[in-house]
Write an enzyme that holds these catalytic residues in place. Structure first.
Site, mmCIF file in Angstrom:
data_model
loop_
_atom_site.group_PDB
_atom_site.id
_atom_site.type_symbol
_atom_site.label_atom_id
_atom_site.label_comp_id
_atom_site.label_asym_id
_atom_site.label_seq_id
_atom_site.Cartn_x
_atom_site.Cartn_y
_atom_site.Cartn_z
ATOM 1 C CD GLU A 11 -3.080 -2.495 7.331
ATOM 2 O OE1 GLU A 11 -1.940 -2.650 6.893
ATOM 3 O OE2 GLU A 11 -3.786 -1.522 7.034
ATOM 4 C CG ASN A 65 -1.780 1.197 1.372
ATOM 5 O OD1 ASN A 65 -1.853 2.012 0.448
ATOM 6 N ND2 ASN A 65 -2.452 1.337 2.504
ATOM 7 C CG PHE A 66 2.893 2.555 -3.541
ATOM 8 C CD1 PHE A 66 3.466 1.434 -2.982
ATOM 9 C CD2 PHE A 66 3.164 2.840 -4.894
ATOM 10 C CE1 PHE A 66 4.293 0.597 -3.724
ATOM 11 C CE2 PHE A 66 3.993 2.017 -5.644
ATOM 12 C CZ PHE A 66 4.554 0.898 -5.065
ATOM 13 C CE LYS A 67 -0.175 3.107 4.788
ATOM 14 N NZ LYS A 67 0.057 3.163 6.238
ATOM 15 N N GLY A 98 2.896 2.323 10.750
ATOM 16 C CA GLY A 98 3.836 3.431 10.583
ATOM 17 C C GLY A 98 4.583 3.810 11.851
ATOM 18 C CB SER A 151 5.635 -1.797 11.986
ATOM 19 O OG SER A 151 5.230 -0.463 12.261
ATOM 20 C CD GLU A 155 -2.805 5.305 6.809
ATOM 21 O OE1 GLU A 155 -2.822 5.328 5.567
ATOM 22 O OE2 GLU A 155 -1.861 4.825 7.474
ATOM 23 C CG HIS A 169 -5.850 1.747 5.290
ATOM 24 N ND1 HIS A 169 -5.384 2.661 6.195
ATOM 25 C CD2 HIS A 169 -4.842 0.872 5.082
ATOM 26 C CE1 HIS A 169 -4.124 2.355 6.515
ATOM 27 N NE2 HIS A 169 -3.783 1.274 5.849
HETATM 28 P P1 13P Z 1 3.264 0.432 7.648
HETATM 29 O O1 13P Z 1 3.788 -0.818 7.015
HETATM 30 O O2 13P Z 1 3.964 1.661 7.177
HETATM 31 O O3 13P Z 1 3.160 0.311 9.126
HETATM 32 O O4 13P Z 1 1.754 0.612 7.109
HETATM 33 C C1 13P Z 1 0.877 -0.454 7.186
HETATM 34 C C2 13P Z 1 -0.359 -0.123 6.450
HETATM 35 O O5 13P Z 1 -1.134 0.713 6.861
HETATM 36 C C3 13P Z 1 -0.609 -0.821 5.181
HETATM 37 O O6 13P Z 1 -1.905 -0.601 4.729
#
Ligand code: 13P
Length: 229
Positions: free
Chosen positions: A157, A6-8, A163, A193, A90, A88
């Site tokens: 997650e 997931n590049f966000k 993150g 992570s 976020e 997600h």
């Molecule tokens: P990180 O791997 O940066 O913790 O992010 C996980 C994530 O939210 C993947 O969707």
């Protein structure tokens, strides 16, 4: 195993193309049964050929129409996209997507036959209350979701592990996955992570069918290392 990136809000159209070129070469060495998904930002969606699937991080539940700033089915179909990330944390937390909105999106794209990577996860204050509170919180994120949908993949997650560099422990992942599998019998990924240093340990946990990776997926070489580990 399933390996999803997931590049966000990272990478551009140009850097995504370079990334895919590197990844494609590396993936010749992957196990045939392993599946790879890449979720670039919407502006970088394109038709890429290779042993991986490109999915969208988000879309609005519409064919097209007046939804300023959103993309719908028409924009995804231009690039042959039929995989979507929904739920997600976020989007739930930072963009205010309610469970109702998430479920509405799920229903729409399920009706379109999309493969859906559906995310769930609890905040730290819930984790601190213990396993029972965690399960209650997580199961509520299945409200309005058809957990029998054939093209469904779930990603667990924990928000406090995203993150932060602090992955959930093996015990936390194992017990949560085991509990989730009593309700939903679908491929279940762990995210939060995940990195080259912990990938082997995490993918070896019973009940973990793959990983959803953010930061450590942004570098094609690094992500490939994780897939080939
Ligand atoms: P990180 O791997 O940066 O913790 O992010 C996980 C994530 O939210 C993947 O969707």
């Amino acid at each position: 195993m399933i390996f999803a990136a997931n590049f966000k809000t990272n990478h551009t159209r140009a850097s995504t193309a370079k990334y895919i070129a590197v990844l494609k070469e590396k993936l010749h060495a992957k196990k045939p049964e392993d599946r790879v998904y890449i979720f670039p930002p919407a502006t970088a969606l394109d038709q890429y050929e290779g042993d991986f699937k490109i999915g969208a991080q988000n879309a609005y539940p519409t064919q097209n129409g007046a939804f300023t700033g959103e993309i719908g089915l028409e924009q995804l179909e231009e690039f042959g996209i039929n995989t979507l990330l929904i739920g997600h944390s976020e989007r739930r937390e930072k963009l205010g997507e309610s469970q109702e909105k998430v479920a509405q999106k799920f229903r729409f794209f399920k009706d379109q036959g999309y493969e859906i990577l559906y995310c769930i996860g609890e905040p730290l204050e819930i984790r601190e209350k213990g396993n029972e509170a965690v399960m209650e919180y997580l199961l509520a994120q299945f409200d309005g979701i058809d957990i029998g949908y054939e093209k469904l993949i779930i990603a667990y997650e924990p928000i406090w592990a995203i993150g932060t560099g602090r992955s959930a422990t093996v015990e936390e992942i194992a017990s949560t996955h085991e509990a989730l599998k009593q309700t939903v019998q679908k491929p279940l990924l762990y995210g939060g992570s995940v990195n080259p240093a912990n990938i082997k340990e995490i993918t070896a946990i019973r009940g973990v069918d793959g990983v959803l990776v953010g930061s450590a997926s942004l570098d094609a070489e690094k992500f490939s290392t994780m897939i080939l580990a």
